[in-house]
Design an enzyme around this catalytic site. Structure first.
Site, PDB file in Angstrom:
ATOM      1  CE  LYS A 113      30.845  51.989 -53.523  1.00  0.00           C
ATOM      2  NZ  LYS A 113      30.088  51.312 -52.457  1.00  0.00           N
ATOM      3  CE  LYS A 195      26.772  45.297 -63.941  1.00  0.00           C
ATOM      4  NZ  LYS A 195      26.848  44.475 -62.780  1.00  0.00           N
ATOM      5  CE  LYS A 198      19.509  49.546 -57.499  1.00  0.00           C
ATOM      6  NZ  LYS A 198      19.617  49.301 -56.039  1.00  0.00           N
TER       7      LYS A 198
END
Ligand code: TRP
Length: 330
Positions: A113, A195, A198
């Site tokens: 991040k 996968k 979101k």
């Protein structure tokens, strides 16, 4: 009394999708009799990234309603919102004083991040795993259902618990990962080799609150391959294999039975059948229940309040012990 405790949390950001349902939510309701379960909407974690206040409020309520719509009984499970119980933030502060900068600096999620070029690298983002450890340790949690990406955070929670116990005696239960017996790993419909996530583009996700025709359209555009044969072969045919898995999981049938159903059929037929099964069995019932809950805000308010109180009742016992141990006047 001697049931084990399960704790899990999800952030009220993005939209929960089919992967969250088949990989997690669906299985959670099967644990509600055997374990004491807490499922938390982690809004404190969410503000480590800037949020639009009105949207965060809405997303928190919606996620909680969605938990219930997916089958979690709010009488049997403690479903609540993290900021409604101040114990999380209190314990997190204390645990900060038992966690090393070096440990937090090694967390891959923080490194990812903070290396994306974002200017808002705040201390909350750095301390995120400590708050997560507090979530878990506050309730004497034995088991934490986690995906691969959260393993390192759980490991840190264990290390901090052990460190604290070594100084003060057995205060915390040292948590273990809970590996679901039947958690499906659902793939992206546009990039079936990875996968469903979101953080990817919306067309790659079957969002639980997508309108049924949107769900059908996404399945019809699902990426497959240039052959024509329907075969389960994850390596060479990830798209078709993923559709087959979604079908088997949704219908609750074996892969063998699934393959029999699609023997000799074409890809178009498969996509439509998968879309229809998902809409009929998952999307429609969840949305019906979700809409009912949304139409009844008083009921949801009551659930929020009562469950936060239940969480506080359990958490405060441990928090009080911790405060005593570290030398606070309680
Ligand atoms: N960090 C988790 C995630 O992003 C969410 C979370 C917060 C969590 N607290 C938790 C998960 C405690 C398990 C247990 O997925």
């Amino acid at each position: 009394m001697d049931k084990k405790t399960i704790f899990s949390g999800a952030q009220p950001t993005g939209y929960p999708h089919l992967g969250n349902y088949l990989g997690a939510f669906k299985n959670w309701s099967s644990l509600q009799d055997e374990y004491n379960c807490l499922y938390c909407v982690v809004d404190l974690h969410a503000i480590t990234v800037r949020q639009v206040p009105a949207e965060l409020r809405k997303a928190s309520r919606n996620l909680l309603a969605l938990y219930i719509a997916c089958g979690l009984n709010p009488e049997k499970n403690i479903v609540y919102i993290q900021s409604h119980y101040t114990g999380h933030a209190e314990l997190a502060w204390i645990l900060n004083c038992f966690t090393y900068m070096g440990e937090l600096g090694r967390m891959t999620q923080f490194k990812d991040k903070s290396s994306k070029g974002d200017t808002n690298i705040n201390a909350g983002l750095f301390n995120y795993p400590v708050l997560q450890a507090a979530d878990i340790l506050l309730f004497g949690t034995h088991l934490v259902p986690v995906g691969e990406d959260q393993r390192q955070h759980l490991e840190l929670a264990r290390d901090v618990a052990i460190r604290f116990n070594n100084i003060y005696g057995d205060v915390f239960t040292v948590p273990e990962p809970y590996i679901a017996k039947s958690g499906a790993k659902i793939k992206s419909v546009t990039h079936p080799e990875r996968k469903m996530s979101k953080s990817d583009e919306e067309s790659s996700q079957i969002i639980l609150l997508d309108a049924p025709d949107v769900v059908m359209r996404k399945f019809k555009r699902a990426v497959t391959d240039s052959e024509t044969e329907i075969r389960y072969d994850v390596e060479n045919k990830p798209g078709v294999s993923s559709l087959l898995e979604i079908y088997a999981n949704t219908r609750g049938i074996s892969m063998d039975d699934t393959l029999v159903e699609f023997d000799g059929k074409n890809y178009g037929y498969l996509k439509t059948a998968v879309g229809e099964a998902v809409v009929d069995i998952i999307i429609n019932p969840i949305q019906a229940r979700f809409n009912e809950l949304s139409a009844n805000p008083d009921y949801l308010d009551k659930v929020l309040k009562e469950n936060a109180e239940k969480a506080a009742y359990i958490g405060n016992k441990i928090l009080r012990k911790v405060k005593k141990k570290v030398g606070f006047i309680v």
